[in-house]
Design an enzyme around this catalytic site. Structure first.
Site, PDB file in Angstrom:
ATOM      1  N   ARG A 223       0.846  -1.180   0.000  1.00  0.00           N
ATOM      2  CA  ARG A 223       0.000   0.000   0.000  1.00  0.00           C
ATOM      3  C   ARG A 223       0.891   1.242   0.000  1.00  0.00           C
ATOM      4  O   ARG A 223       1.947   1.269   0.626  1.00  0.00           O
ATOM      5  CB  ARG A 223      -0.925   0.029   1.227  1.00  0.00           C
ATOM      6  CG  ARG A 223      -2.064  -0.971   1.175  1.00  0.00           C
ATOM      7  CD  ARG A 223      -3.091  -0.585   0.127  1.00  0.00           C
ATOM      8  NE  ARG A 223      -4.257  -1.466   0.123  1.00  0.00           N
ATOM      9  CZ  ARG A 223      -4.415  -2.519  -0.671  1.00  0.00           C
ATOM     10  NH1 ARG A 223      -3.427  -2.845  -1.502  1.00  0.00           N
ATOM     11  NH2 ARG A 223      -5.519  -3.230  -0.625  1.00  0.00           N
ATOM     12  N   HIS A 271      -0.207   0.053 -10.110  1.00  0.00           N
ATOM     13  CA  HIS A 271      -0.904  -0.884  -9.220  1.00  0.00           C
ATOM     14  C   HIS A 271      -1.322  -2.141  -9.994  1.00  0.00           C
ATOM     15  O   HIS A 271      -2.491  -2.535 -10.016  1.00  0.00           O
ATOM     16  CB  HIS A 271      -2.124  -0.227  -8.586  1.00  0.00           C
ATOM     17  CG  HIS A 271      -2.549  -0.898  -7.309  1.00  0.00           C
ATOM     18  ND1 HIS A 271      -3.105  -0.221  -6.261  1.00  0.00           N
ATOM     19  CD2 HIS A 271      -2.477  -2.204  -6.913  1.00  0.00           C
ATOM     20  CE1 HIS A 271      -3.385  -1.059  -5.271  1.00  0.00           C
ATOM     21  NE2 HIS A 271      -3.009  -2.268  -5.651  1.00  0.00           N
TER      22      HIS A 271
END
Length: 308
Positions: A223, A271
């Site tokens: 993250r 991502h």
């Protein structure tokens, strides 16, 4: 009465999921959630709004179609509902591919070769020793363990760190706060695969990254909020950290003006290190749902207090 399953996943093509869930669970009633929809027994979700849980307060279990549940835990969920995350669903092999590629690209200096060839230069660099590039994996869950084992196959020294003690063949394992600094000092390449919790937010900062061996390399596939951006940039500019591959960011998409885009020592990807694979996910959800209905326990149940 048929088991009722409601589907509420933002930014997701709904029809293929609905078709797949109906095929895997033919005895169930699978519907797409909308405001005011009838009460369901189970939910399959990704980034649902708070209104969803306000209306579906009777849920027995909530299946999250991603590995991370940090965004879900920010909401007010029904206290009796189990939160069940996917264990793998095709993500671990993708994560192993991504991390191994990033580690090998840095170790073999393929980024430098690419820069030279773009300028028409035929260059040569002296081979480096794997023993000089120990890789530290932060987080030894399903994904972290697969990554660690994969890197060991390439004969890199591999360290692993987790909150509680673990044993992984071929991996030097550290655990807890007492082992964290030793883990960092033993590692030159650092891979973050931790869940995002209050304890792990900002964990990659000036203090921790400075403890890596000189010429360290950072790979974050967990993250964005794990990294203090300003601290990483300062250590890159000082030379203590040689480079970074970053797949996750505090704001996504990464803002156009963010310095990561143009920093010569940073590789940015959108991502994409490990994406949810629909067919594998549906099969896993169907199997776990059936087990829950039989009164059996399932793996992947989130401990809310712990955050994963």
């Amino acid at each position: 009465m048929a088991t009722r399953i409601t589907f509420c996943c933002t930014d997701t093509a709904t029809e293929p999921w609905l078709q797949g869930l109906r095929a895997a669970l033919p005895e169930a009633e699978v519907t797409l959630w909308s405001a005011g929809a009838p009460a369901a027994d189970y939910a399959v979700v990704w980034a649902p709004p708070q209104q969803f849980f306000d209306e579906q307060s009777q849920l027995k279990a909530v299946f999250n179609i991603g590995a991370g549940v940090d965004a879900l835990l920010k909401l007010q969920l029904p206290p009796q509902a189990l939160i069940v995350r996917l264990d793998d669903a095709g993500m671990s092999v993708q994560m192993a591919e991504y991390v191994c590629h990033a580690v090998i690209r840095h170790f073999r200096e393929f980024d430098a070769y690419e820069a030279d060839t773009r300028q028409g230069k035929w260059s040569y660099r002296k081979p480096r020793a794997r023993a000089d590039f120990p890789v530290g994996i932060m987080g030894l869950g399903v994904l972290g363990e697969r990554v660690a084992r994969s890197l060991a196959q390439f004969e890199f020294p591999v360290n692993g760190w987790s909150r509680s003690a673990k044993t992984v063949d071929g991996v030097h394992c550290f655990s807890g706060a007492q082992g964290f600094h030793d883990f960092l000092a033993a590692s030159r390449v650092l891979v973050c695969l931790l869940p995002l919790t209050p304890d792990t937010r900002d964990i990659l900062n000036r203090d921790t990254l400075s403890r890596l061996q000189s010429g360290g390399y950072v790979i974050n596939v967990a993250r964005g909020a794990h990294v203090v951006d300003e601290d990483l940039l300062a250590l890159l500019d000082s030379g203590h950290v040689a480079g970074a591959t970053l797949d996750v960011f505090r704001t996504e998409p990464l803002p156009a003006a963010h310095p990561y885009w143009k920093h010569p020592k940073i590789t940015v990807t959108p991502h994409t290190s490990a994406r949810t694979l629909r067919s594998e996910s549906i099969a896993q959800i169907a199997g776990k749902l059936a087990a829950l209905q039989r009164g059996e326990s399932v793996v992947g149940v989130v401990e809310r207090a712990r955050g994963y």
